[in-house]
Design an enzyme around this catalytic site. Structure first.
Site, PDB file in Angstrom:
ATOM      1  N   LYS A  60       4.431  -3.505  -9.800  1.00 38.81           N
ATOM      2  CA  LYS A  60       3.232  -4.043  -9.143  1.00 38.81           C
ATOM      3  C   LYS A  60       2.858  -5.366  -9.794  1.00 38.81           C
ATOM      4  O   LYS A  60       2.961  -5.504 -11.032  1.00 38.81           O
ATOM      5  CB  LYS A  60       2.077  -3.039  -9.270  1.00 38.81           C
ATOM      6  CG  LYS A  60       0.828  -3.423  -8.480  1.00 38.81           C
ATOM      7  CD  LYS A  60      -0.246  -2.335  -8.564  1.00 38.81           C
ATOM      8  CE  LYS A  60      -1.480  -2.670  -7.748  1.00 38.81           C
ATOM      9  NZ  LYS A  60      -2.512  -1.615  -7.793  1.00 38.81           N
ATOM     10  N   SER A 135      -4.336   0.002  -3.404  1.00 40.59           N
ATOM     11  CA  SER A 135      -3.861  -1.348  -3.494  1.00 40.59           C
ATOM     12  C   SER A 135      -2.379  -1.474  -3.859  1.00 40.59           C
ATOM     13  O   SER A 135      -1.798  -2.547  -3.681  1.00 40.59           O
ATOM     14  CB  SER A 135      -4.693  -2.111  -4.530  1.00 40.59           C
ATOM     15  OG  SER A 135      -4.510  -1.561  -5.815  1.00 40.59           O
ATOM     16  N   SER A 159      -5.471   3.873  -6.051  1.00 40.04           N
ATOM     17  CA  SER A 159      -4.463   2.897  -5.610  1.00 40.04           C
ATOM     18  C   SER A 159      -3.010   3.280  -5.844  1.00 40.04           C
ATOM     19  O   SER A 159      -2.117   2.585  -5.369  1.00 40.04           O
ATOM     20  CB  SER A 159      -4.722   1.549  -6.266  1.00 40.04           C
ATOM     21  OG  SER A 159      -5.756   0.898  -5.577  1.00 40.04           O
TER      22      SER A 159
END
Ligand code: GLN
Length: 454
Positions: A60, A135, A159
């Protein structure tokens, strides 16, 4: 197999699907291929015995990677090349994984659909009209699409678990303090945790084993002995006591999701576990408390992006004040500005007691709800999200509807306990996620229950 072939496979798949899925912000192809070549020659050595040796991974883009662009999906960090590695990256390097690239996300991890990325959207591999969740949408979509076998995400209010649910993969948010946050760009420091997103529970346990543990660079990492999570994967859930909060199966939860969860509980019953309905009475205040507290922390954490120290700097400033203002106005997206304003307001003098302090009190009550349940039960089970993935564009213009997405994941972050999402069914071709929540530092039991389905 040769490591270079594994890495080839990854880039081949990326070549086939990335145009549609758009999970990545940056690919590190040259370095990944060079490292794979070196690793081919290491086969048979001690180093190659690590179960993760030579495996491709996606990261990420809010986890800093030395020399590899790290943007947090924000224009303000568009050209930011970190000069050090996050602790989790060091640990991954030591185990021999090969970083394929950096994955898309909501800007600074603020969002539930990856539509808040400052660069482009990511699409759900199961249905390109649907969001992948957020997210960590890029991290979940890349695994679901077969671009990488696993990835790292971060979870502040859901997330990791929510995109894992939407993309039909396995995502774990560890106990707060189990995994070092050193090198994770801070959103809300008292909630943020890095965790693994994988295809199987077993892979997930391997990856957590690698990244967990106390770190002198993170004062909130906890000095506990990290157990061997692989030993928990016995399939044995006999005598296990499961709590199912009634708040997690009420009207807001779609019938398909409720049925899949009940069917999963039946499977566990068949294996000798028992379940009872319980209540987490304060969970209904979770969203309000979380958005207040996380925005307050964010307003402080994001003050470092001032155009002086990192990333983007406006070319149009006549003095220092203007430099700050214009850099931040031009560099941050809508949602990030909304959170900064909300947080700054909540922390301002005269309002602190009414908002921030009150929200902290609610947080304590929610934590106590969990403690009460865990005094009698081993795990808590419910859905990860009230519905499967929603359509792209459906919620983006209505922040409050978007915030409501996190109803069932947020209480877990407020309490600091671990939670996993595993696939448990489908509705209209879209995956449904089952959430299994454990006691502090009891990831072992969470994995044991999750693995019983494999
Ligand atoms: N969707 C939540 C938010 O926007 C959670 C985000 C996260 O866990 N990083 O804050």
């Amino acid at each position: 197999v040769k490591i270079s072939e594994l890495v080839d496979e990854s880039f081949k798949r990326i070549g086939e699907v990335e145009e549609k899925v758009q999970a990545f912000l940056t690919l590190d192809e040259e370095n990944a291929r060079a490292k794979a070549k070196q690793f081919d020659d290491k086969m048979g050595t001690e180093e190659a015995n690590n179960p993760l040796f030579g495996l491709p991974i996606g990261i990420k883009d809010n986890i800093v990677t030395k020399g590899l662009r790290t943007t947090c999906a924000s224009k303000i960090l568009e050209n930011f090349d970190p000069i050090y590695d996050a602790t989790v990256m060091k640990k991954l390097h030591n185990s021999g994984t090969i970083t394929i690239g950096k994955l898309n996300m909501d800007e600074f991890a603020m969002g539930s659909s990856t539509e808040n990325s400052g660069f482009h959207k990511t699409y759900n591999p199961w249905n390109l009209d649907a969001v992948p969740g957020g997210s960590s949408g890029g991290s979940a979509a890349a695994v679901a699409a077969g671009e990488v076998p696993f990835s790292l995400g971060s979870d502040t209010g859901g997330s990791i678990r929510q995109p894992a649910a939407f993309c039909g993969v396995v995502g774990l948010k560890p106990t707060y303090g189990l995994v070092s946050r050193f090198g994770l760009v801070a959103f809300a420091s008292s909630f943020d945790q890095i965790g693994p997103i994988t295809r199987t529970v077993e892979d997930n346990a391997y990856l957590l084993q690698t990244i967990a543990g106390v770190d002198p660079h993170d004062s909130t990492s906890v000095n506990v002995e990290v157990p061997n999570y692989l030993h928990a994967l016995t399939g044995d859930v006999k005598g296990l006591k499961i709590a199912v909060p009634k708040e997690y199966l009420n009207e807001g939860v779609s019938p398909e999701v409720r049925e899949s969860v009940l069917a999963s509980l039946k499977v566990l019953e068949g294996l000798g576990a028992t379940w009872e309905e319980v209540s987490l009475p304060h969970s209904k205040y979770g969203i309000a408390a979380y958005y207040l507290l996380s925005s307050s922390e964010a307003s402080s954490n994001l003050s470092r992006f001032d155009g002086v120290r990192y990333g983007y700097r406006t070319p149009n400033a006549k003095n220092l004040m203007e430099l700050y203002k214009k850099t931040r106005s031009e560099g941050f997206g809508e949602e990030v500005k909304r959170r900064i304003m909300l947080g700054t307001f909540a922390l301002s003098s005269g309002y602190y007691d009414a908002y921030y302090k009150k929200a902290q009190q609610v947080r304590t009550l929610i934590k106590k709800d969990f403690e009460d349940v865990f005094a009698k039960y081993d795990v808590i089970i419910g859905p990860t999200t009230p519905t499967p993935a929603f359509k792209i564009g459906e919620k983006i213009d209505d922040p409050l509807t978007m915030y409501a997405e996190d109803l069932l994941t947020i209480p877990v972050n407020l309490a600091g306990v671990p939670g996993i999402s595993i696939p448990c069914g489908f509705a209209n071709g879209l995956p449904i996620g089952l959430q299994i929540i454990g006691k502090h530092f009891d990831e072992g039991t969470v994995y044991r229950v999750a693995h019983a389905f494999e």
